[in-house]
Write an enzyme that holds these catalytic residues in place. Structure first.
Site, mmCIF file in Angstrom:
data_model
loop_
_atom_site.group_PDB
_atom_site.id
_atom_site.type_symbol
_atom_site.label_atom_id
_atom_site.label_comp_id
_atom_site.label_asym_id
_atom_site.label_seq_id
_atom_site.Cartn_x
_atom_site.Cartn_y
_atom_site.Cartn_z
ATOM 1 N N ASP A 14 0.860 -1.184 0.000
ATOM 2 C CA ASP A 14 0.000 0.000 0.000
ATOM 3 C C ASP A 14 0.895 1.232 0.000
ATOM 4 O O ASP A 14 1.727 1.402 0.905
ATOM 5 C CB ASP A 14 -0.891 -0.016 1.249
ATOM 6 N N ASP A 129 -3.178 2.640 -6.114
ATOM 7 C CA ASP A 129 -2.179 2.792 -5.063
ATOM 8 C C ASP A 129 -1.935 1.539 -4.230
ATOM 9 O O ASP A 129 -1.243 1.607 -3.210
ATOM 10 C CB ASP A 129 -2.579 3.943 -4.128
ATOM 11 N N GLU A 130 -2.464 0.384 -4.644
ATOM 12 C CA GLU A 130 -2.225 -0.822 -3.851
ATOM 13 C C GLU A 130 -2.245 -2.066 -4.728
ATOM 14 O O GLU A 130 -2.938 -2.114 -5.744
ATOM 15 C CB GLU A 130 -3.252 -0.962 -2.726
#
Length: 388
Positions: A14, A129-130
């Site tokens: 993350d 974003d992850e």
């Protein structure tokens, strides 16, 4: 001792306050200050007469926008993603407010994922974003490869990330939150009782504020409390399907595999509200949330280089009943305006007379952008819901 499913080794990576961190690369003078990214009509910083950049602050904001992300300095004062900007302004009026720049975020998203793939190619892309990474083939000690991944991400982007390692996705995602920012946490079967069970039940991804309240009324406050609860009691209050999931999650059980890009079927985002929202009385707030969800799904689609033909919405009502509606388009889409319009088309076919506790947006029937014909036809839009 409770048993966890499988013998996999899964990492959840993350990026730390991703959008805000990208902005800090552009505006390093804001480091250490509370910073919020969000809103649809926020002005970009302008150079003043004295040659110094002038930033907008939360106290000056007026509108219905929501927080996309915030730096840890703002989070420490209660600001979080999905919160209304006007609410955030009451908490941190002096925080700097910046507009979202998804072109920049997609660029850095591609860079960090490329860096990870060079070391561990079996990746499930969960958004801009992850990602999940299957490290099962990397031996019995995954921490060295995880450390190398963190170093590669920083070298490629100048940004930090946090990684959680566990036997499954559920625990890996929880572990990635343990030591933010820039953390690396490994959770094994022997850690379930000592490290997981003392946590609040809300730390399980999928247990939102309303479920937390209902669990508290049953004197269930921690994950350990939930693990020790009778399955029949959970079924009585949450229904058989959700109760079974709660029971499994509390015992650290999750058999979902890492799904690579080639196997991916859909892109989705959802949010559970802090309080139940009524489609009529809280229309403005729901509109802002819907726009923000579509914004993030669009960014995910564009980061993946795909478009989708089927748009779906997910609604969970205050009584925990869940409803989905889908709408299939003639043209695969990856633009926010098209996704927003199609989502509203789905909402037109859903009951809007009861309070809601969750809203989600999904795009499926994915195709690579390169495969989309240049002139695929015209899609006609109907009357919209959750519209200002």
């Amino acid at each position: 001792m409770p048993q966890m499913y499988g013998s996999r080794c899964i990492a959840h990576l993350d990026m730390d306050a991703f959008y805000a961190s990208v902005e800090l690369l552009r505006y390093p003078q804001l480091r250490g200050q509370p910073l919020v990214v969000g809103g649809r009509r926020v002005a970009a910083p302008m150079v003043g007469d004295d040659g110094v950049l002038e930033f907008t602050h939360l106290r000056d904001y007026r509108g219905r926008g929501v927080v996309t992300t915030a730096t840890y300095e703002a989070r420490a004062r209660g600001v979080h993603s999905g919160m209304g900007l006007m609410t955030a302004a009451r908490l941190v009026p002096g925080a700097v407010l910046l507009p979202a720049d998804f072109t920049a975020y997609r660029h850095y998203s591609m860079r960090f994922k490329t860096a990870v793939a060079s070391l561990a190619p079996r990746i499930e892309d969960r958004g801009i974003d992850e990602i999940y990474i299957d490290l099962t083939s990397h031996g019995s000690d995954p921490e060295p490869i995880a450390s190398r991944i963190k170093e590669a991400v920083r070298a490629a982007t100048g940004l930090s990330c946090s990684i959680g390692i566990a036997p499954n996705k559920l625990l890996a995602k929880m572990a990635s939150e343990f030591n933010k920012p820039d953390g690396l946490t490994h959770v094994g079967p022997a850690d379930l009782v000592a490290r997981i069970w003392p946590l609040k039940a809300s730390k399980i991804n999928g247990i939102g504020p309303k479920s937390t309240e209902r669990l508290a009324r049953l004197d269930i406050h921690t994950i350990g409390d939930l693990a020790r609860a009778e399955l029949g009691l959970l079924q009585e209050h949450f229904g058989p399907r959700y109760a079974a999931w709660l029971h499994d999650a509390a015992h650290g059980r999750d058999d979902r595999p890492v799904v690579t890009e080639a196997e991916r079927k859909s892109v989705s985002r959802e949010t559970t509200f802090e309080r139940d929202l009524h489609p009529r009385h809280d229309r403005a707030e729901l509109t802002g949330i819907l726009v923000a969800l579509c914004e993030r799904v669009t960014a995910d689609l564009q980061a993946l280089g795909v478009r989708g033909r089927t748009v779906g919405i997910k609604l969970r009502y205050a009584d925990f009943r869940t409803l989905t509606r889908d709408h299939t388009l003639r043209v695969p889409i990856d633009a926010q305006a098209d996704l927003l319009a199609a989502s509203r088309e789905c909402l037109r076919r859903a009951p809007m007379d009861r309070p809601l506790r969750l809203l989600g947006v999904r795009v499926s029937a994915l195709v690579p952008v390169a495969d989309v014909a240049e002139n695929p036809g015209v899609w006609e839009q109907g009357e919209l819901a959750f519209d200002e």
